[in-house]
Write an enzyme that holds these catalytic residues in place. Structure first.
Site, PDB file in Angstrom:
ATOM      1  N   LYS A  56      -7.779   6.565  47.545  1.00  0.00           N
ATOM      2  CA  LYS A  56      -6.427   6.323  47.240  1.00  0.00           C
ATOM      3  C   LYS A  56      -5.656   6.236  48.630  1.00  0.00           C
ATOM      4  O   LYS A  56      -4.538   5.934  48.504  1.00  0.00           O
ATOM      5  CB  LYS A  56      -5.990   7.419  46.504  1.00  0.00           C
ATOM      6  CG  LYS A  56      -6.611   7.412  44.974  1.00  0.00           C
ATOM      7  CD  LYS A  56      -5.878   8.496  44.170  1.00  0.00           C
ATOM      8  CE  LYS A  56      -6.943   9.429  43.831  1.00  0.00           C
ATOM      9  NZ  LYS A  56      -6.292  10.553  42.757  1.00  0.00           N
ATOM     10  N   HIS A  90      15.983   7.586  49.398  1.00  0.00           N
ATOM     11  CA  HIS A  90      14.825   7.879  49.385  1.00  0.00           C
ATOM     12  C   HIS A  90      13.882   7.093  50.224  1.00  0.00           C
ATOM     13  O   HIS A  90      12.669   7.233  50.278  1.00  0.00           O
ATOM     14  CB  HIS A  90      13.953   7.829  47.833  1.00  0.00           C
ATOM     15  CG  HIS A  90      14.902   8.947  46.997  1.00  0.00           C
ATOM     16  ND1 HIS A  90      14.921  10.174  46.936  1.00  0.00           N
ATOM     17  CD2 HIS A  90      15.615   8.635  46.093  1.00  0.00           C
ATOM     18  CE1 HIS A  90      15.591  10.783  46.288  1.00  0.00           C
ATOM     19  NE2 HIS A  90      16.206   9.787  45.697  1.00  0.00           N
ATOM     20  N   ARG A 110       9.571  12.120  45.944  1.00  0.00           N
ATOM     21  CA  ARG A 110       9.018  13.758  45.984  1.00  0.00           C
ATOM     22  C   ARG A 110       8.505  13.981  47.468  1.00  0.00           C
ATOM     23  O   ARG A 110       8.110  15.129  47.786  1.00  0.00           O
ATOM     24  CB  ARG A 110       8.258  13.886  44.959  1.00  0.00           C
ATOM     25  CG  ARG A 110       8.792  13.520  43.766  1.00  0.00           C
ATOM     26  CD  ARG A 110       7.965  13.864  42.308  1.00  0.00           C
ATOM     27  NE  ARG A 110       7.579  15.389  42.361  1.00  0.00           N
ATOM     28  CZ  ARG A 110       6.727  15.700  41.688  1.00  0.00           C
ATOM     29  NH1 ARG A 110       6.208  15.187  40.575  1.00  0.00           N
ATOM     30  NH2 ARG A 110       6.572  17.211  41.524  1.00  0.00           N
ATOM     31  N   ARG A 257      -4.689  20.154  34.870  1.00  0.00           N
ATOM     32  CA  ARG A 257      -4.352  18.709  34.673  1.00  0.00           C
ATOM     33  C   ARG A 257      -4.072  18.624  33.059  1.00  0.00           C
ATOM     34  O   ARG A 257      -5.161  18.937  32.419  1.00  0.00           O
ATOM     35  CB  ARG A 257      -5.017  17.734  35.378  1.00  0.00           C
ATOM     36  CG  ARG A 257      -5.343  18.014  36.744  1.00  0.00           C
ATOM     37  CD  ARG A 257      -4.240  17.908  37.718  1.00  0.00           C
ATOM     38  NE  ARG A 257      -3.557  16.541  37.685  1.00  0.00           N
ATOM     39  CZ  ARG A 257      -4.007  15.534  38.281  1.00  0.00           C
ATOM     40  NH1 ARG A 257      -4.818  15.703  39.165  1.00  0.00           N
ATOM     41  NH2 ARG A 257      -3.364  14.516  38.344  1.00  0.00           N
TER      42      ARG A 257
END
Ligand SMILES: [Zn+2]
Length: 273
Positions: A56, A90, A110, A257
């Site tokens: 990723k 942001h 975040r 999760r």
């Protein structure tokens, strides 16, 4: 959280929009990113040769031979926008290019995302990744499953074992291969292993072709959402109906999760084999 298909889509977008451009200036970099890497302003004068993906992670290969490492984590986005657009609160990094009316933005609500030079620590993180999920074979998956007594979902989420999967595509692959997410890895048969490896490759390939899944903040570099959400069979479908057997999809928690599955198609085996 963006997974392999979403990251692959961003890499394709960067290669088509930004590869070949020279960074004219770094109009903004947040204190938050500078805390992790004080040298980010030295991107000025560098040029992007191309971008690649590992698990990723996004790797930006510069014409100088240096590299930068990006990870979107929970809410990170990489956007290519026109220069006149106002910076949002942001935005953590803005890169302006020579001979271009557009700029690259790293936006992250975040603040778990990564944008930094590749040094020893970053190279180590890349070296520790397991094989790419898009290329997992039955035999390599069998080796992984044999080595663990964890629930299969935990193993598939472990980037050191297999790289690129997250919550969405693990739930979908387990559903497609009819394996309960809590099944101990060592209980999975050879036939199930073959089905699981094929399901992982098929689902990722299909999701890449649909530019990923947009659930919350993810989009491609031009702001376009992914289109795979309408293909999801179990993820986010709790209370809905299994397309195969019409049983209600349920949601439980596995390794912390949210985990979605069909209790009829994906039966948990007895622990005594
Ligand atoms: Zn079912």
């Amino acid at each position: 959280m963006p997974e392999l298909p979403e990251v692959e889509t961003v890499v394709k977008g960067l290669n088509s929009e930004v590869a070949g451009l020279t960074i004219k200036s770094v109009p903004y970099v947040s204190a938050h990113l500078l805390k992790r890497d004080r040298a980010l302003r030295k991107l000025e004068g560098e040029g992007f040769d191309h971008f690649s993906r590992r698990g990723k992670f996004i790797i930006g290969h510069l014409m100088s031979g240096k590299r930068v490492l990006l990870h979107l984590r929970m809410s990170g986005r990489i956007l290519v926008e026109e220069n006149h657009r106002r910076r949002t609160k942001h935005d953590h990094l803005v890169l302006a290019f020579e001979d271009s009316t557009r700029r690259l933005i790293f936006r992250d609500v975040r603040k778990f995302g990564i944008f930094e030079w590749v040094g020893d620590e970053q190279q180590k993180a890349l070296d520790q990744l397991g094989p790419e999920a898009t290329e997992i074979t039955s035999s390599s998956l069998r080796e992984l499953l044999r080595s663990s007594s964890r629930p299969v979902k935990a193993l598939l989420l472990d980037q050191h074992k297999i790289a690129g999967l997250g919550n969405i595509y693990v739930d979908e692959a387990l559903y497609r291969s009819r394996i309960h997410p809590l099944t101990s890895c060592q209980q999975i048969t050879n036939a199930e292993t073959g089905r699981l490896a094929r399901a992982i490759r098929y689902i990722l390939r299909t999701a890449i072709s649909k530019m990923g899944t947009t659930f919350d903040s993810y989009s491609g570099v031009n702001g376009n959402p992914g289109e795979y959400a309408s293909y999801l069979r179990v993820y986010g479908q709790e209370g809905g109906i299994c397309p195969r057997c019409k049983t209600e999809i349920v949601k439980i928690t596995v390794v912390g999760r949210g985990t979605h599955f069909c209790p009829e198609c994906q039966k948990l085996k007895s622990s005594i084999v």
